[in-house]
Write a protein that holds these residues in place. Structure first.
Motif, PDB file in Angstrom:
ATOM      1  N   ALA A  84     -15.770   7.403  17.795  1.00 46.20           N
ATOM      2  CA  ALA A  84     -15.262   7.533  16.430  1.00 46.20           C
ATOM      3  C   ALA A  84     -15.794   8.794  15.739  1.00 46.20           C
ATOM      4  O   ALA A  84     -15.421   9.081  14.601  1.00 46.20           O
ATOM      5  CB  ALA A  84     -15.634   6.299  15.610  1.00 46.20           C
ATOM      6  N   GLY A  85     -16.681   9.540  16.414  1.00 51.56           N
ATOM      7  CA  GLY A  85     -17.243  10.748  15.826  1.00 51.56           C
ATOM      8  C   GLY A  85     -18.292  10.471  14.762  1.00 51.56           C
ATOM      9  O   GLY A  85     -18.595  11.343  13.950  1.00 51.56           O
ATOM     10  N   GLU A  86     -18.876   9.277  14.772  1.00 52.24           N
ATOM     11  CA  GLU A  86     -19.862   8.882  13.763  1.00 52.24           C
ATOM     12  C   GLU A  86     -21.297   9.173  14.189  1.00 52.24           C
ATOM     13  O   GLU A  86     -22.217   9.074  13.377  1.00 52.24           O
ATOM     14  CB  GLU A  86     -19.746   7.377  13.496  1.00 52.24           C
ATOM     15  N   ASP A  87     -21.499   9.531  15.448  1.00 55.58           N
ATOM     16  CA  ASP A  87     -22.850   9.645  15.986  1.00 55.58           C
ATOM     17  C   ASP A  87     -23.691  10.726  15.311  1.00 55.58           C
ATOM     18  O   ASP A  87     -24.855  10.499  14.988  1.00 55.58           O
ATOM     19  CB  ASP A  87     -22.834   9.829  17.496  1.00 55.58           C
ATOM     20  N   THR A  88     -23.106  11.877  15.056  1.00 60.59           N
ATOM     21  CA  THR A  88     -23.883  12.967  14.451  1.00 60.59           C
ATOM     22  C   THR A  88     -24.347  12.598  13.045  1.00 60.59           C
ATOM     23  O   THR A  88     -25.509  12.841  12.691  1.00 60.59           O
ATOM     24  CB  THR A  88     -23.066  14.270  14.428  1.00 60.59           C
ATOM     25  N   ALA A  89     -23.482  11.985  12.258  1.00 60.31           N
ATOM     26  CA  ALA A  89     -23.872  11.563  10.899  1.00 60.31           C
ATOM     27  C   ALA A  89     -24.979  10.512  10.965  1.00 60.31           C
ATOM     28  O   ALA A  89     -25.918  10.543  10.147  1.00 60.31           O
ATOM     29  CB  ALA A  89     -22.668  11.030  10.141  1.00 60.31           C
ATOM     30  N   LEU A  90     -24.885   9.597  11.913  1.00 62.64           N
ATOM     31  CA  LEU A  90     -25.930   8.585  12.058  1.00 62.64           C
ATOM     32  C   LEU A  90     -27.264   9.228  12.444  1.00 62.64           C
ATOM     33  O   LEU A  90     -28.316   8.845  11.924  1.00 62.64           O
ATOM     34  CB  LEU A  90     -25.519   7.549  13.105  1.00 62.64           C
ATOM     35  N   VAL A  91     -27.215  10.204  13.338  1.00 60.92           N
ATOM     36  CA  VAL A  91     -28.447  10.897  13.736  1.00 60.92           C
ATOM     37  C   VAL A  91     -29.049  11.638  12.545  1.00 60.92           C
ATOM     38  O   VAL A  91     -30.269  11.595  12.338  1.00 60.92           O
ATOM     39  CB  VAL A  91     -28.190  11.860  14.920  1.00 60.92           C
ATOM     40  N   HIS A  92     -28.217  12.290  11.747  1.00 57.34           N
ATOM     41  CA  HIS A  92     -28.737  13.002  10.572  1.00 57.34           C
ATOM     42  C   HIS A  92     -29.367  12.028   9.572  1.00 57.34           C
ATOM     43  O   HIS A  92     -30.418  12.325   8.987  1.00 57.34           O
ATOM     44  CB  HIS A  92     -27.647  13.843   9.917  1.00 57.34           C
ATOM     45  N   GLY A  93     -28.758  10.869   9.383  1.00 52.45           N
ATOM     46  CA  GLY A  93     -29.350   9.854   8.509  1.00 52.45           C
ATOM     47  C   GLY A  93     -30.693   9.379   9.045  1.00 52.45           C
ATOM     48  O   GLY A  93     -31.649   9.186   8.283  1.00 52.45           O
ATOM     49  N   PHE A  94     -30.781   9.189  10.353  1.00 54.06           N
ATOM     50  CA  PHE A  94     -32.033   8.796  11.005  1.00 54.06           C
ATOM     51  C   PHE A  94     -33.090   9.884  10.804  1.00 54.06           C
ATOM     52  O   PHE A  94     -34.245   9.590  10.462  1.00 54.06           O
ATOM     53  CB  PHE A  94     -31.749   8.567  12.490  1.00 54.06           C
ATOM     54  N   GLY A  95     -32.702  11.134  10.988  1.00 56.40           N
ATOM     55  CA  GLY A  95     -33.625  12.247  10.772  1.00 56.40           C
ATOM     56  C   GLY A  95     -34.140  12.290   9.344  1.00 56.40           C
ATOM     57  O   GLY A  95     -35.332  12.506   9.112  1.00 56.40           O
ATOM     58  N   ASP A  96     -33.257  12.056   8.385  1.00 61.24           N
ATOM     59  CA  ASP A  96     -33.678  12.018   6.980  1.00 61.24           C
ATOM     60  C   ASP A  96     -34.669  10.874   6.739  1.00 61.24           C
ATOM     61  O   ASP A  96     -35.652  11.029   6.008  1.00 61.24           O
ATOM     62  CB  ASP A  96     -32.476  11.869   6.056  1.00 61.24           C
TER      63      ASP A  96
END
Length: 173
Positions: A141-153
């Motif tokens: 779904a292309g959601e992985d990068t946003a989830l990783v950025h949220g995790f990083g934050d």
């Protein structure tokens, strides 16, 4: 030197790709674990399943490192049979008792994240600062990068809060 070490085992490249996104966001160091004996073809798959179910830890290779030199170590693994991949467990066996605070990241087909995180917490003897599970559905779904950025934050906030200087007159026990 960075304050964060990301330890990554990846067989297919999915976990490596996610760990690399996190590395770039956090300006962290990435330590990739490699199998001493490659996992190729059907025999590699069978060996992976057997090691996972039998609790075997294979021989691994990685650059020398001292996890204790970091404030946070992010353990990144694919999920195999609802468990962390045995090469990551081999790394943890080598560095038992030498880990600072930890966070867990896994990639998986669909289920098994909770049991994987529970096993990692048991092996390390530490509760994670944060966890993130990236499923195939997230990736497609292309959601992985946003989830990783949220995790990083989340990890940045955790480290800032956890290691903030004391206010004058404030005491910690």
């Amino acid at each position: 030197m960075s304050e964060i070490l990301i330890v990554c085992y990846s067989l297919t490249g999915n976990t490596r790709r996610v760990a690399t996104v996190l590395r770039d966001q956090l300006h962290a160091e990435l330590l990739e674990i490699e199998d001493a004996e490659p996992r190729r073809g059907i025999l590699g798959v069978l060996r992976s399943v057997w090691e996972t179910l039998a609790g075997r830890t294979p021989e691994i290779r990685h650059d020398p490192c001292d996890p204790a030199a970091y404030r946070l170590v992010v353990l990144s693994t694919p999920v195999w049979a609802a468990r962390p991949a045995p090469p990551l467990v081999s790394f943890l066996d080598r560095h038992q008792g030498n880990l600072p605070e930890v966070a867990f990241l896994c990639t998986l087909g669909g289920s098994g994240a909770k049991s994987t995180f529970d096993r990692l917490a048991k092996i390390t003897g530490k509760p994670p600062a944060a966890t993130l599970a990236i499923t195939d559905a997230h990736r497609k779904a292309g959601e992985d990068t946003a989830l990783v950025h949220g995790f990083g934050d989340t990890l940045k906030g955790y480290l800032n809060k956890r290691h903030a200087p004391e206010e004058p007159g404030e005491r910690t026990e």
